[in-house]
Motif scaffolding. Structure first.
Motif, PDB file in Angstrom:
ATOM      1  N   ASP A  46       1.096  -1.219   0.066  1.00 18.49           N
ATOM      2  CA  ASP A  46      -0.041  -0.197   0.006  1.00 18.49           C
ATOM      3  C   ASP A  46       0.709   1.292  -0.039  1.00 18.49           C
ATOM      4  O   ASP A  46       2.078   1.175  -0.028  1.00 18.49           O
ATOM      5  N   CYS A  47       0.206   2.471  -0.102  1.00 16.67           N
ATOM      6  CA  CYS A  47       0.935   3.617   0.090  1.00 16.67           C
ATOM      7  C   CYS A  47       0.692   4.504   1.225  1.00 16.67           C
ATOM      8  O   CYS A  47       0.959   5.724   1.509  1.00 16.67           O
ATOM      9  N   MET A  48       0.303   3.884   2.312  1.00 18.99           N
ATOM     10  CA  MET A  48       0.154   4.550   3.625  1.00 18.99           C
ATOM     11  C   MET A  48       1.579   4.449   4.303  1.00 18.99           C
ATOM     12  O   MET A  48       1.824   3.705   5.356  1.00 18.99           O
ATOM     13  N   VAL A  49       2.290   5.183   3.849  1.00 20.83           N
ATOM     14  CA  VAL A  49       3.623   5.477   4.458  1.00 20.83           C
ATOM     15  C   VAL A  49       3.456   6.142   5.813  1.00 20.83           C
ATOM     16  O   VAL A  49       3.149   7.302   5.825  1.00 20.83           O
ATOM     17  N   PRO A  50       4.017   5.584   6.828  1.00 19.73           N
ATOM     18  CA  PRO A  50       3.998   6.280   8.178  1.00 19.73           C
ATOM     19  C   PRO A  50       5.111   7.337   8.074  1.00 19.73           C
ATOM     20  O   PRO A  50       5.916   7.437   7.540  1.00 19.73           O
ATOM     21  N   ARG A  51       4.789   8.446   8.785  1.00 19.35           N
ATOM     22  CA  ARG A  51       5.532   9.615   8.827  1.00 19.35           C
ATOM     23  C   ARG A  51       6.920   9.342   9.516  1.00 19.35           C
ATOM     24  O   ARG A  51       7.732   9.977   9.289  1.00 19.35           O
ATOM     25  N   ALA A  52       6.676   8.300  10.251  1.00 19.52           N
ATOM     26  CA  ALA A  52       7.969   7.890  11.167  1.00 19.52           C
ATOM     27  C   ALA A  52       8.905   7.329   9.777  1.00 19.52           C
ATOM     28  O   ALA A  52      10.269   7.128  10.077  1.00 19.52           O
ATOM     29  N   HIS A  53       8.666   6.975   8.828  1.00 18.95           N
ATOM     30  CA  HIS A  53       9.418   6.595   7.636  1.00 18.95           C
ATOM     31  C   HIS A  53      10.275   7.669   7.055  1.00 18.95           C
ATOM     32  O   HIS A  53      10.439   7.478   6.014  1.00 18.95           O
ATOM     33  N   THR A  54      10.886   8.477   7.836  1.00 18.76           N
ATOM     34  CA  THR A  54      11.723   9.474   7.309  1.00 18.76           C
ATOM     35  C   THR A  54      10.986  10.378   6.118  1.00 18.76           C
ATOM     36  O   THR A  54       9.962  10.646   6.290  1.00 18.76           O
ATOM     37  N   GLU A  55      12.200  10.545   5.114  1.00 13.27           N
ATOM     38  CA  GLU A  55      11.982  11.387   3.978  1.00 13.27           C
ATOM     39  C   GLU A  55      10.513  10.975   3.229  1.00 13.27           C
ATOM     40  O   GLU A  55       9.799  11.977   2.855  1.00 13.27           O
ATOM     41  N   LEU A  56      10.421   9.642   2.983  1.00 11.27           N
ATOM     42  CA  LEU A  56       9.372   9.307   2.273  1.00 11.27           C
ATOM     43  C   LEU A  56       8.045   9.453   3.033  1.00 11.27           C
ATOM     44  O   LEU A  56       6.946  10.114   2.468  1.00 11.27           O
ATOM     45  N   GLY A  57       7.844   9.312   4.341  1.00 13.86           N
ATOM     46  CA  GLY A  57       6.726   9.719   5.053  1.00 13.86           C
ATOM     47  C   GLY A  57       6.281  11.006   5.023  1.00 13.86           C
ATOM     48  O   GLY A  57       5.070  11.458   4.975  1.00 13.86           O
ATOM     49  N   ARG A  58       7.317  12.063   5.115  1.00 18.62           N
ATOM     50  CA  ARG A  58       7.057  13.405   4.995  1.00 18.62           C
ATOM     51  C   ARG A  58       6.507  13.869   3.495  1.00 18.62           C
ATOM     52  O   ARG A  58       5.638  14.591   3.460  1.00 18.62           O
TER      53      ARG A  58
END
Length: 94
Positions: A46-58
């Motif tokens: 999925d594309c539900m990247v957590p914000r904690a996933h650094t750059e990609l999450g942001r």
């Protein structure tokens, strides 16, 4: 001089090439992040990247924020082409 300016305008002369270069750099950076998102989806599903996933999450969070601004009629850097690409990969806007 005015005649020369009009002739250049008639052929679509770019008067401010620096803004075009800046846009190309922005597009390249955006596509690089988009490709990271595509790889993330292949791996996670999925594309539900957590914000904690650094750059990609942001980056994902920024895309959602820009989309909301656009929906509200406010200035936004997101384009129809970017929205289409994100939709194709199954991006969730909420």
């Amino acid at each position: 001089i005015t005649e020369r300016i009009e002739l250049l305008n008639a052929i679509g002369f770019e008067w401010d090439a620096s803004s075009k270069c800046a846009n190309q750099k922005d597009d390249a950076k955006w596509m690089a992040k988009y490709n990271v998102l595509v790889q993330y989806k292949k791996k996670v599903g999925d594309c539900m990247v957590p914000r904690a996933h650094t750059e990609l999450g942001r980056w994902v969070d920024n895309q959602r924020s820009r989309y909301k601004l656009m929906q509200q009629g406010k200035p936004s850097k997101i384009t129809a082409e970017r929205i289409e690409l994100l939709n194709k990969v199954g991006f969730e806007w909420d």
